[in-house]
Design an enzyme around this catalytic site. Structure first.
Site: not given
Ligand code: NAG
Ligand code: NAG
Ligand code: NAG
Ligand code: NAG
Ligand code: NAG
Ligand code: NAG
Ligand code: NAG
Length: 736
Positions: A667, A717, A727
């Site tokens: 990120d 990740h 979701r």
């Protein structure tokens, strides 16, 4: 030598002389009149609240009071507005015949609807003796009812010059000689009658009459409100006239000063400590343990404008600790916007209460008319013992509220509620001359509960309880809320005030708060989400996870992977409403939308998302990060302080059909939060997050819980595939 001797002899003689002199009874100190030689008369045809208060103060000081005219029809005119009151003299004339020869008896005649005692009989008689006249009338600064008589009054150097008939004290034969002269009608003016007696120089001398020019005994408040202040002693509270430096025994709220008298009477007479509770609060309580059945209550609910947190308002109302079969519900909803809330409420509760009535916006009722209707709902049924009126902007946090108010046993009583941390409340301690807000000296102390008690006040709104019998007696007129151009609650208070019905506010307990309905924008789907600025306490209660505070008190944050923290942040409602808001907006980027927010090595990583800016929630979201996320970073990244600067804030949706997973990436943030908005198992299967550097996966996210992990460098990740259902997660890249 001789001279010195003479001098000391002289001194001795002088001392002896002084000594002997002091043994003689002083002329100025006559023998005190015993208190059993005092009789108080008052005329009252009804047991108004003012009368009952007068009697309470009389009882407190042990005055012997004879009430004349009780239960009789009042024919003395509307004394408050014009001349009249002759009936009082006629009744006193009849009563005094029995005491015509009682030379030793002191008689006092006072009004009682708007008058209290502030001192006892001993003090009164002493001051009467000091006045050194056979008859003393109260005095005031305004001449009434005949202004032309002003010049006939004896001139005085200072003090109040004119006679007021609300208080008279004198020896029985003298008083008798005055009142026996009465030959007029019941609706003629009593004050004019007494004035003429006093202004007759012969009578004044023969009957030995004076006026209490400097309020030694009688304090008329009309024209003198600024002269009278409360003086708090260690044992008692007195009203002190600061101009004449006197402590009047009788205080009379004549003219337009009833509200000020009510204010003084919140403290006088007493020996209680208002900071810890109050004696007068415990008079004559309603005892629930002594009744077989609970009283029936009609609850009138008013939604008069778009109001935040209406579902929560009803949740709280439904938790009131009171038998539901004793409750009739009347709801006026003036807003189309709230009909969805009403519909849900109706379906769930229509059979829970004794009765349930909703009047909707289609009736196009004015607020005043709606309130009249709700009140009439109770008034017209004898079985209705109480009417409890509550507006949707009142957050009742005390489930005992109804019982606590009933227990206090007043005609009208409201619980004190105020805006959180503000001085804005549901009552006014005083009114200005034009009938609007004025701040009483004790207002702030009461709002902040530095003084605790049950307070007689001139104005309240939003939430109050009224006795059914009061609605069927004093307030029997159907229209209480539509009056001139007044705000409806203002109209009710004005009517009650004019009818002499006391209104009280209690802060003996904490009852709840008021929310702000200002700036409530209903153009979104779930509008309460936007209330983080206007009503932060209620926003937190609704949207922040119940156990959020335990992060700080009980170290609730978990660390499932190195430097990945996991903690509760959102309530179920926050998750559901955020998803609802996004789905309502509907324009998901569909995985095509890319920018540099996620850098996965050489290329950008697209997600199926909606940004907070797109739904106009950026400002609120950033505030949420500052208020609720920053404190967590400070704690878990020990000492890392962030101002919560976050450029990228969005909700991502994963579905097996659409975007199911996200390949490994870094990120572009200092740290990231990732809040699960729905539940694995019930809403979707699969999902989770894997941190490659640590070979550590989180596969069962909890709804409302957030991950927080460092961004750029260490925490490569990937989003694990969602295999069924949908979701949703909310993401923020903080300090990019
Ligand atoms: C009133 O009388 C009672 C009983 O005689 C006495 O206890 C009380 O102190 C008196 N009250 C006052 C204010 O003097
Ligand atoms: C009024 O009576 C008192 C005694 O009670 C007396 O001292 C005083 O002179 C009298 N005053 C007048 C004006 O008669
Ligand atoms: C509602 O009432 C107001 C005033 O009483 C009136 O001006 C207005 O036309 C009414 N609206 C409807 C839809 O009946
Ligand atoms: C209410 O929100 C909408 C959508 O964000 C906005 O366009 C509008 O200006 C807002 N209205 C007010 C009164 O703030
Ligand atoms: C908060 O924690 C308590 C005790 O661990 C638990 O019983 C409760 O369910 C938690 N509340 C929520 C909303 O998860
Ligand atoms: C990662 O962990 C899994 C199970 O926890 C293990 O089977 C695997 O060998 C580990 N991989 C590496 C590279 O350590
Ligand atoms: C997905 O969920 C639905 C409903 O919960 C279920 O009927 C279906 O069998 C599930 N499909 C898979 C592939 O697990």
């Amino acid at each position: 030598m001789a001279l010195e001797y003479m001098q000391s002899l002289y001194l001795i003689i002088l001392t002896v002389l002084q000594f002997t002199h002091s043994l003689e009874p002083a002329d100025s100190e006559p023998v005190a009149i015993p208190t059993d030689k005092l009789l108080v008369f008052t005329v009252a045809t009804q047991q108004t609240d003012g009368f009952l208060r007068f009697m309470q103060t009389a009882k407190y000081f042990n005055y012997t009071v004879k009430v004349l005219g009780m239960g009789k029809e009042w024919k003395g005119g509307d004394v408050g507005k014009s001349i009249g009151g002759g009936q009082k003299v006629r009744l006193l004339k009849e009563a005094m015949q029995n005491y015509a020869d009682r030379e030793d008896l002191v008689v006092m005649s006072v009004d009682s609807y708007d008058l209290i005692f502030a001192g006892g009989p001993e003090e009164l008689l002493k001051k009467f003796q000091q006045a050194n006249h056979k008859v003393v009338f109260a005095a005031e600064g305004l001449v009434w009812p005949d202004k032309r008589l002003a010049d006939k009054y004896p001139s005085i150097r200072s003090g109040k010059r004119f006679l007021n008939s609300g208080g008279i004290i004198g020896y029985a034969p003298h008083i008798n000689k005055i009142v026996q002269q009465w030959e007029l009608h019941d609706n003629d003016d009593d004050q004019l009658f007494y004035t003429k007696v006093y202004l007759d120089p012969l009578q004044r001398e023969r009957l030995n009459i004076t006026l209490d020019h400097k309020s030694q005994i009688f304090q008329n408040l009309n024209g003198a409100v600024d002269e009278v202040l409360l003086k708090f002693g260690t044992e008692s509270v007195r009203a002190r006239n600061v101009v004449y430096d006197s402590m009047p025994v009788v205080i009379h709220g004549n003219g337009n000063t009833k509200i000020y008298l009510n204010y003084l009477a919140n403290y006088i007479p007493n020996s209680w400590n208002y900071e810890q509770g109050c004696g007068v609060c415990d008079n004559d309580l309603f005892d629930f343990t002594e009744v077989k059945e609970y009283p029936s209550v009609t609850i009138g609910v008013f939604i008069e404008q778009p109001t935040p947190f209406v579902p929560e308002f009803f949740e709280k109302l439904l938790t009131l600790d009171y038998p539901k079969d004793k409750l009739d519900i009347f709801i006026h909803n003036n807003e189309v916007y709230h009909e969805k809330h009403m519909q849900k409420l109706w379906v769930q509760n229509k059979n829970v209460f004794k009765s349930f009535k909703v009047v909707g916006p289609e009736e196009n009722l004015s607020q005043g008319e709606a309130r009249n209707m709700g009140m009439e709902h109770c008034r017209k049924r004898e079985s209705c013992d109480y009417y409890f009126s509550i507006d949707a902007d009142v957050v009742l946090t005390n489930t005992q509220t109804l019982r606590l108010l009933i227990e206090q046993n007043r005609k009208i009583i409201g619980p004190l509620v105020s805006r959180h941390g503000k001085l804005w409340s549901n009552f006014w301690g005083a009114l200005s001359l034009d009938g609007y807000y004025a701040r009483s000296e004790d207002y702030i102390d009461i709002v902040q509960s530095k003084r605790v008690g049950v307070w007689n006040i001139p104005y309240m709104a939003h939430v109050y309880l009224i006795k059914g019998e009061t609605l069927r007696n004093e307030l029997k007129e159907r229209n209480q809320f539509v009056l001139e151009k007044l705000d409806p609650d203002m109209a009710l208070c004005k009517n009650a005030g004019q009818l002499g019905v006391f209104m009280y506010i209690t802060n003996r307990h904490e009852f709840g708060r008021l929310i702000s309905t200002a700036n409530y924008n209903t153009s979104h789907f779930n509008n309460d989400l936007w209330q983080i600025f206007e009503n932060p306490v209620d926003w937190k209660e609704k949207y922040i996870h119940q156990n959020y505070s335990k992060i700080f008190t009980q170290n609730l944050a978990e660390q499932p992977c190195p430097d990945v923290f996991w903690f509760p942040i959102f309530s179920e409602k926050a998750c559901d409403e955020l998803i609802g808001e996004m789905e309502h907006y509907g324009s998901w980027s569909g995985g095509k939308y890319t920018d540099k927010r996620i850098s996965g090595g050489y290329e950008n990583v697209p997600t199926d998302d909606i940004h907070m800016t797109q739904v106009d929630y950026e400002k609120e979201w950033l505030h949420f990060i500052r208020e609720y996320i920053s404190p967590v970073t400070l704690k878990v990244f020990s000492g890392y302080y962030t101002k919560g600067y976050a450029l990228l804030n969005f909700v991502v949706k994963y579905t097996p059909e659409g975007q199911a997973s996200l390949r490994p990436h870094h990120d572009s943030s200092t740290f990231t939060i990732n809040i699960a908005l729905n539940s694995k198992g019930t809403d979707f299967e699969g999902g989770g997050c894997k941190f490659h550097r640590y070979n550590c996966s989180l596969e069962s996210p909890r709804k409302g819980w957030s991950f927080m992990h460092p961004g750029r460098l260490t925490h490569l990740h990937e989003g694990l595939p969602t295999t069924n259902g949908t979701r949703y997660i909310a993401i923020s890249f903080i300090d990019p």
